[in-house]
Write a protein that holds these residues in place. Sequence first.
Motif, PDB file in Angstrom:
ATOM      1  N   UNK A 207       0.519  -1.681  -0.123  1.00  0.00           N
ATOM      2  CA  UNK A 207      -0.155   0.045  -0.096  1.00  0.00           C
ATOM      3  C   UNK A 207       1.184   1.722   0.045  1.00  0.00           C
ATOM      4  N   UNK A 208       1.961   1.113   0.766  1.00  0.00           N
ATOM      5  CA  UNK A 208       2.626   2.415   0.690  1.00  0.00           C
ATOM      6  C   UNK A 208       3.378   2.604  -0.278  1.00  0.00           C
ATOM      7  N   UNK A 209       4.045   1.364  -1.278  1.00  0.00           N
ATOM      8  CA  UNK A 209       4.815   1.586  -2.442  1.00  0.00           C
ATOM      9  C   UNK A 209       4.097   1.741  -3.432  1.00  0.00           C
ATOM     10  N   UNK A 210       3.171   1.316  -3.490  1.00  0.00           N
ATOM     11  CA  UNK A 210       2.434   1.629  -4.778  1.00  0.00           C
ATOM     12  C   UNK A 210       0.489   2.210  -5.015  1.00  0.00           C
ATOM     13  N   UNK A 211       0.501   2.322  -4.027  1.00  0.00           N
ATOM     14  CA  UNK A 211      -0.953   2.885  -4.159  1.00  0.00           C
ATOM     15  C   UNK A 211      -1.099   4.497  -4.481  1.00  0.00           C
ATOM     16  N   UNK A 215      -6.646   4.087   1.679  1.00  0.00           N
ATOM     17  CA  UNK A 215      -8.626   4.431   2.325  1.00  0.00           C
ATOM     18  C   UNK A 215      -8.752   3.657   3.447  1.00  0.00           C
ATOM     19  N   UNK A 216      -9.437   4.088   4.716  1.00  0.00           N
ATOM     20  CA  UNK A 216      -9.615   3.217   5.823  1.00  0.00           C
ATOM     21  C   UNK A 216     -10.858   2.807   6.028  1.00  0.00           C
ATOM     22  N   UNK A 217     -11.366   1.083   5.880  1.00  0.00           N
ATOM     23  CA  UNK A 217     -12.480   1.401   6.431  1.00  0.00           C
ATOM     24  C   UNK A 217     -12.748   0.551   7.449  1.00  0.00           C
ATOM     25  N   UNK A 218     -13.667   1.161   8.443  1.00  0.00           N
ATOM     26  CA  UNK A 218     -13.901   0.598   9.643  1.00  0.00           C
ATOM     27  C   UNK A 218     -15.067   1.144  10.148  1.00  0.00           C
ATOM     28  N   UNK A 226      -6.095   9.310   2.642  1.00  0.00           N
ATOM     29  CA  UNK A 226      -4.713  10.139   2.009  1.00  0.00           C
ATOM     30  C   UNK A 226      -4.042   9.157   1.156  1.00  0.00           C
ATOM     31  N   UNK A 227      -3.051   9.868   0.783  1.00  0.00           N
ATOM     32  CA  UNK A 227      -1.826   9.638  -0.534  1.00  0.00           C
ATOM     33  C   UNK A 227      -0.906   8.794   0.322  1.00  0.00           C
ATOM     34  N   UNK A 228      -0.598   7.746  -0.137  1.00  0.00           N
ATOM     35  CA  UNK A 228       0.350   6.794   1.150  1.00  0.00           C
ATOM     36  C   UNK A 228       1.279   7.279   1.936  1.00  0.00           C
ATOM     37  N   UNK A 229       2.299   8.036   1.957  1.00  0.00           N
ATOM     38  CA  UNK A 229       3.734   8.990   3.037  1.00  0.00           C
ATOM     39  C   UNK A 229       2.342   9.999   3.696  1.00  0.00           C
ATOM     40  N   UNK A 230       1.762  10.847   3.802  1.00  0.00           N
ATOM     41  CA  UNK A 230       0.864  11.005   4.607  1.00  0.00           C
ATOM     42  C   UNK A 230      -0.009  10.101   5.444  1.00  0.00           C
ATOM     43  N   UNK A 231      -0.766   9.065   4.691  1.00  0.00           N
ATOM     44  CA  UNK A 231      -1.162   8.340   5.606  1.00  0.00           C
ATOM     45  C   UNK A 231      -0.697   7.780   7.161  1.00  0.00           C
ATOM     46  N   UNK A 232       0.176   7.875   6.185  1.00  0.00           N
ATOM     47  CA  UNK A 232       1.075   6.376   7.157  1.00  0.00           C
ATOM     48  C   UNK A 232       2.073   6.867   8.343  1.00  0.00           C
ATOM     49  N   UNK A 233       2.091   7.871   7.723  1.00  0.00           N
ATOM     50  CA  UNK A 233       2.831   8.830   8.352  1.00  0.00           C
ATOM     51  C   UNK A 233       2.403   9.458   9.445  1.00  0.00           C
ATOM     52  N   UNK A 234       1.145  10.426   9.013  1.00  0.00           N
ATOM     53  CA  UNK A 234       0.573  11.191   9.916  1.00  0.00           C
ATOM     54  C   UNK A 234      -0.939  10.857   9.579  1.00  0.00           C
TER      55      UNK A 234
END
Lengths: 248, 235
Positions: A207-211, A215-218, A226-234
């Motif tokens: 997800x981090x590398x290719x997406x 999106x987070x579903x719960x 978010x775009x992956x960098x922000x999504x995982x970092x922040x």
Amino acid sequence: MTNANESPLISVRNLEKHFGDMKVLKGITVDINKGDVVCVIGPSGSGKSTFLRCLNRLDEPTGGEIIFDGVNILDPATDIDLHRQKMGMVFQQFNLFPHMSIMKNLTIAPMTLQKKSKEEAEGYAYELLERVGLKNRALDYPLQLSGGQQQRIAIVRALCMKPEVMLFDEPTSALDPEMVGEVLEVMKELADEHMTMVVVTHEMGFAREVASRVMFLDGGDFLEENEPKEFFANPQNDRLKEFLGKVL
Amino acid sequence: MFEQYISIFQQEFINNFIKEDRWRYLTNGLLVTLKLTFFAVLLGLVIGFTIAIIRNVHDNTGKLGFLNFLCNLYLTVIRGTPVVVQLMIIYFVIFGSVRIDKALTAILAFGINSGAYQAEIFRAGIQSIPRGQMEAGRSLGFSYFQTMTKIIMPQALKNVIPTLLNEVITLLKETSVAGYIALEDLTKGGDIIRSRTYSAFMPLIAVALIYLIMVLILERIVKLIERRLSKNDKR
């Protein structure tokens, strides 16, 4: 690839899915543009797979709209079989047809549904097989192949219909760990060629590398995107923070 | 003492089978039995297959409600009553006032009966195919019907062949009640000999042996086919 003036390839409006009293999807609204690589992550039971399966109506949505190629495919009047030809799907359990050779697996749909000649269908199938490194297995049967090989064939089978979008339902979850890489590699190549993809996955690295979007579903709705960098970092949402804390 | 037994045995044998060509009751009877079994299985195949499809369509799509109801009614009635009673009802009640070939009546009765059991066999065969096969077919754009004929059925039928052959064995033995409508099948043939010679042992044992040999041959075939099929599975 994404063009701001172009309407989205898939436009989901207020998508709902109930299983009896249980509301699995609670009014999801999301646009998927041409060339997007959307990774959907979330805890198990959050409705990720249901969301994906609703996109081609393998699960029948309870309410809402899905506009694909300008047509509401939830309208009972639309011929869903026709639209499914343009939406390739890859399953967790591969679901190759065990009574057919690999080549037959790859050509039966194009030959039957798109009236391709045998030569044309096989030619294209060989081309794709070559790219996933399985050209020499064309005449074997699915059960003779390893899980990773079967899943690569399953991807090729979907691609043989020249779909406009590929749906991946946890494509590496049933694989032995050493085979995950070879399947992700094929998916990454697809993404590099700007195939539109919706991927339900637990592979955070992928997800981090290719997406292009994660999106987070719960609890039946998308809580963060978010775009992956922000999504995982922040991450912003508390549930996402908790989830990432567990899986990363 | 021993020679005496042999001589009685010989006499009995000649009296029951050779005299007046009585063995013909058995051979003709066997032909009738085989004919009944063969055509009844075929009829049952058509009925069973059709019902299995109807019920499967209903289970998966919720359509064909009325047909599904009829199928369930048929299955309940046929499997809930003895085949002899069904045979007699068809012969004496349904065709009571019409002259109709007895063998044809019997084929109808046994076929209709076997259809109910074959329907369940086919249904089990279809259900033995993982749901993912249907989903994979549909996701490629195949219709329900196309997926059924191209993907589900070829696999289901293969799984079902051994069970289906066992149904043939069952039916072969079940046709022995055809005598109830005075049809001269193998069992009735033996019984006719008994009524002519007043000796029960020889004709009845002969009848039993012939059934047994038939069944053993069929079982042999089932085994061979099972082995061939499982060989294909490994591939």
